[in-house]
Design a protein around this motif. Structure first.
Motif, PDB file in Angstrom:
ATOM      1  N   THR A 171      -0.310   5.284  -0.518  1.00 14.90           N
ATOM      2  CA  THR A 171      -1.370   5.760   0.367  1.00 14.90           C
ATOM      3  C   THR A 171      -1.170   5.228   1.786  1.00 14.90           C
ATOM      4  N   GLY A 172      -1.341   6.113   2.757  1.00 18.12           N
ATOM      5  CA  GLY A 172      -1.197   5.734   4.163  1.00 18.12           C
ATOM      6  C   GLY A 172       0.175   5.968   4.733  1.00 18.12           C
ATOM      7  N   THR A 173       1.092   6.514   3.925  1.00 15.22           N
ATOM      8  CA  THR A 173       2.433   6.819   4.418  1.00 15.22           C
ATOM      9  C   THR A 173       2.448   8.210   5.039  1.00 15.22           C
ATOM     10  N   VAL A 174       3.008   8.312   6.232  1.00 13.51           N
ATOM     11  CA  VAL A 174       3.150   9.590   6.931  1.00 13.51           C
ATOM     12  C   VAL A 174       4.522  10.174   6.622  1.00 13.51           C
ATOM     13  N   THR A 175       4.568  11.464   6.313  1.00 13.32           N
ATOM     14  CA  THR A 175       5.839  12.162   6.126  1.00 13.32           C
ATOM     15  C   THR A 175       5.869  13.400   7.004  1.00 13.32           C
ATOM     16  N   HIS A 176       7.081  13.805   7.392  1.00 15.68           N
ATOM     17  CA  HIS A 176       7.222  15.024   8.186  1.00 15.68           C
ATOM     18  C   HIS A 176       8.670  15.480   8.143  1.00 15.68           C
ATOM     19  N   THR A 177       8.922  16.629   8.729  1.00 13.71           N
ATOM     20  CA  THR A 177      10.283  17.145   8.843  1.00 13.71           C
ATOM     21  C   THR A 177      10.625  17.325  10.316  1.00 13.71           C
ATOM     22  N   GLN A 322       6.302   3.009   6.986  1.00 13.95           N
ATOM     23  CA  GLN A 322       5.182   3.904   6.682  1.00 13.95           C
ATOM     24  C   GLN A 322       5.387   5.324   7.216  1.00 13.95           C
ATOM     25  N   VAL A 323       6.574   5.618   7.729  1.00 15.44           N
ATOM     26  CA  VAL A 323       6.890   6.960   8.213  1.00 15.44           C
ATOM     27  C   VAL A 323       8.201   7.405   7.581  1.00 15.44           C
ATOM     28  N   LYS A 324       8.178   8.545   6.902  1.00  9.64           N
ATOM     29  CA  LYS A 324       9.348   9.049   6.194  1.00  9.64           C
ATOM     30  C   LYS A 324       9.641  10.485   6.619  1.00  9.64           C
ATOM     31  N   ILE A 325      10.922  10.804   6.739  1.00 14.92           N
ATOM     32  CA  ILE A 325      11.345  12.179   7.018  1.00 14.92           C
ATOM     33  C   ILE A 325      11.716  12.834   5.693  1.00 14.92           C
ATOM     34  N   GLN A 326      11.142  14.003   5.454  1.00 12.54           N
ATOM     35  CA  GLN A 326      11.284  14.695   4.171  1.00 12.54           C
ATOM     36  C   GLN A 326      11.854  16.106   4.358  1.00 12.54           C
ATOM     37  N   PRO A 327      12.382  16.708   3.282  1.00 15.18           N
ATOM     38  CA  PRO A 327      12.843  18.097   3.380  1.00 15.18           C
ATOM     39  C   PRO A 327      11.668  19.058   3.587  1.00 15.18           C
ATOM     40  N   ALA A 328      11.985  20.228   4.075  1.00  9.29           N
ATOM     41  CA  ALA A 328      10.972  21.265   4.247  1.00  9.29           C
ATOM     42  C   ALA A 328      10.434  21.718   2.892  1.00  9.29           C
ATOM     43  N   GLN A 329       9.234  22.298   2.896  1.00  8.94           N
ATOM     44  CA  GLN A 329       8.583  22.776   1.690  1.00  8.94           C
ATOM     45  C   GLN A 329       8.370  24.284   1.787  1.00  8.94           C
ATOM     46  N   MET A 330       8.416  24.956   0.625  1.00  9.84           N
ATOM     47  CA  MET A 330       8.227  26.409   0.620  1.00  9.84           C
ATOM     48  C   MET A 330       6.756  26.811   0.640  1.00  9.84           C
ATOM     49  N   GLY A 331       5.836  25.846   0.543  1.00  8.33           N
ATOM     50  CA  GLY A 331       4.422  26.151   0.723  1.00  8.33           C
ATOM     51  C   GLY A 331       4.143  26.543   2.165  1.00  8.33           C
ATOM     52  N   SER A 332       2.983  27.127   2.408  1.00  8.60           N
ATOM     53  CA  SER A 332       2.683  27.664   3.741  1.00  8.60           C
ATOM     54  C   SER A 332       1.485  26.960   4.368  1.00  8.60           C
ATOM     55  N   GLU A 333       1.306  27.192   5.665  1.00  6.45           N
ATOM     56  CA  GLU A 333       0.251  26.523   6.438  1.00  6.45           C
ATOM     57  C   GLU A 333      -0.057  27.380   7.661  1.00  6.45           C
ATOM     58  N   ASP A 334      -1.331  27.769   7.841  1.00  8.44           N
ATOM     59  CA  ASP A 334      -1.606  28.729   8.918  1.00  8.44           C
ATOM     60  C   ASP A 334      -1.754  28.088  10.290  1.00  8.44           C
ATOM     61  N   PHE A 335      -1.603  26.757  10.393  1.00  8.02           N
ATOM     62  CA  PHE A 335      -1.494  26.132  11.716  1.00  8.02           C
ATOM     63  C   PHE A 335      -0.270  26.670  12.453  1.00  8.02           C
ATOM     64  N   SER A 336       0.611  27.331  11.716  1.00  7.05           N
ATOM     65  CA  SER A 336       1.781  27.973  12.321  1.00  7.05           C
ATOM     66  C   SER A 336       1.387  28.951  13.419  1.00  7.05           C
ATOM     67  N   PHE A 347       2.254  16.915  10.423  1.00  8.04           N
ATOM     68  CA  PHE A 347       2.579  15.776   9.557  1.00  8.04           C
ATOM     69  C   PHE A 347       1.848  15.910   8.224  1.00  8.04           C
ATOM     70  N   ASN A 348       2.288  15.131   7.239  1.00  7.07           N
ATOM     71  CA  ASN A 348       1.558  14.951   5.988  1.00  7.07           C
ATOM     72  C   ASN A 348       1.221  13.475   5.838  1.00  7.07           C
ATOM     73  N   LEU A 349       0.107  13.196   5.172  1.00  6.84           N
ATOM     74  CA  LEU A 349      -0.350  11.819   4.973  1.00  6.84           C
ATOM     75  C   LEU A 349      -0.637  11.601   3.496  1.00  6.84           C
ATOM     76  N   SER A 350       0.042  10.645   2.892  1.00  2.00           N
ATOM     77  CA  SER A 350      -0.205  10.341   1.481  1.00  2.00           C
ATOM     78  C   SER A 350      -1.617   9.804   1.297  1.00  2.00           C
TER      79      SER A 350
END
Length: 393
Positions: A171-177, A322-336, A347-350
């Motif tokens: 909990t509290g770890t930030v991830t992004h691509t 507390q910051v990790k770089i992750q692969p892209a995900q096939m899920g979607s997000e309308d902030f696009s 970003f994503n936050l655990s």
């Protein structure tokens, strides 16, 4: 700005209170009157003057009226699910539940609004807060953009964040691509109109089932033969329906499915070819076809220079681990829809790891979120606004 973390942790009871109120009173779709009223009231208590935009709520903080503008976004809508978490603050509204964590997003952004108001002297520019309805397939971000969200004042950069239960990280770890983060998601329905007849006299009809079968097969060529093979593309036909009896050729039938891609050009080509193939295949057999798009999410692509900049500020705040770089995900997000128009990062936050017992992911009626991470999210929002504005005057 590590003191923001301390301030956010001191604010934790309030952030949790906001989250639980919203969780208990979920609303689904693009019209969220109770949630919008609650967010508006809480922002007013902090000293803001919120106003409606495109079904959502917007507020401004002017640290320096002549400075640049950064937008911070949280979505507010729930899902049409029956909650099965056992939480003492479970949904009070049958058939609706915050199963995607948008209640946590809203609470964290309210926390950031409070932190930024308390640290207004450090805000060397303007912060625009975007509280959005209708992310779950209702085009909420697009409606706010079309209603003028990104103007008056013009937004120079945008940042959003999503909670991640059942995470691989504490909990509290930030991830992004870096670059593409989430795929597009275009939901389609192809309806074929034929001519009904008795099964013993198929020559009197035009069989839509035959046409639908040919369309399903022909669509596979988009992926296997027509796209750039270095660019991911998923075209899924998830439903095919026609007919009511074994001896009757029906009048019509339909296919539903989705197209997902990380590249906007690949997405647009696939959508265009789906329409062409459906139409021409149907006409080959004397039938007609119409295509409806009932969800349309563009790919979420993180602006690389902005992402690297915000990554640095977040590492300074939370620490390298507390910051990790992750692969892209096939899920979607309308902030696009915002990120198509201005430089943006997502970003994503655990909020709960599998190892800690948070085993159900988003869109599950049993999903739970670890509230211990909420102050971290508020601090990340606020820190990004302060640091980006300070370094981009």
């Amino acid at each position: 700005m590590k003191e923001l973390l301390e301030q956010a942790r001191a604010l934790a009871p309030e952030i949790v209170r906001w989250r639980r109120h919203i969780h208990e009173n979920p609303e689904v779709g693009g019209d969220l009157p109770d949630t919008c009223a609650y967010v508006t009231d809480e922002l007013k208590k902090m000293g803001y003057q919120p106003y409606p935009v495109g079904g959502g709520v917007v507020a401004m903080l002017d640290g320096d009226p002549d400075g640049k503008v950064i937008l911070l976004r949280a979505d507010m809508d729930a899902l049409p699910l029956v909650e099965d978490t056992g939480e003492p603050f479970s949904s009070k509204r049958p058939g609706a539940m915050h199963a995607c964590g948008h209640d946590t997003h809203t609470a964290m952004l309210l926390g950031a609004a409070r932190l930024l108001m308390d640290n207004r002297d450090k805000v060397h520019g303007r912060v625009k807060f975007m509280f959005q309805p209708g992310e779950e397939g209702y085009k909420g971000a697009l409606h706010m953009v079309e209603a003028g969200l990104l103007e008056d004042p013009h937004v120079d950069a945008a940042f959003g964040m999503h909670s991640a239960p059942a995470s691989d990280f504490e909990t509290g770890t930030v991830t992004h691509t870096i670059g593409p983060a989430n795929a597009s998601a275009d939901g389609f329905r192809i309806t074929v109109h034929g001519r009904g007849s008795h099964g013993s006299r198929p020559e009197d009809g035009i069989d839509p089932i035959n046409v639908l079968a040919h369309i399903v097969i022909a669509l596979q060529a988009i992926n296997s033969r027509e796209r750039n093979q270095k660019e991911p593309l998923i075209l899924t036909c998830g439903q095919i329906s026609a007919g009511t009896a074994e001896n009757i050729i029906p009048e019509s039938g339909f296919i539903t499915g989705t197209i997902r891609a990380f590249n906007q050009e690949v997405r647009e080509q696939a959508k265009r070819r789906l329409v062409e193939i459906s139409d021409l295949t149907a006409r080959t057999f004397g039938a007609g076809a119409e295509v409806e798009w009932y969800t349309e999410f563009a790919p979420t692509i993180n602006d690389i220079p902005l992402t690297e900049e915000l990554d640095g500020y977040t590492r300074e705040l939370l620490g390298e681990d507390q910051v990790k770089i992750q692969p892209a995900q096939m899920g979607s997000e309308d902030f696009s829809e915002v990120m198509l128009r201005v430089p943006g990062t997502f970003f994503n936050l655990s909020l709960g790891s599998k190892a800690a017992g948070y085993t159900f992911g988003a869109h599950n009626p049993k999903v739970r979120h670890d509230e211990a991470g909420l102050p971290v999210g508020s601090a990340v929002y606020a820190n990004i606004a302060i640091e980006w504005l300070a370094h981009n005057r």
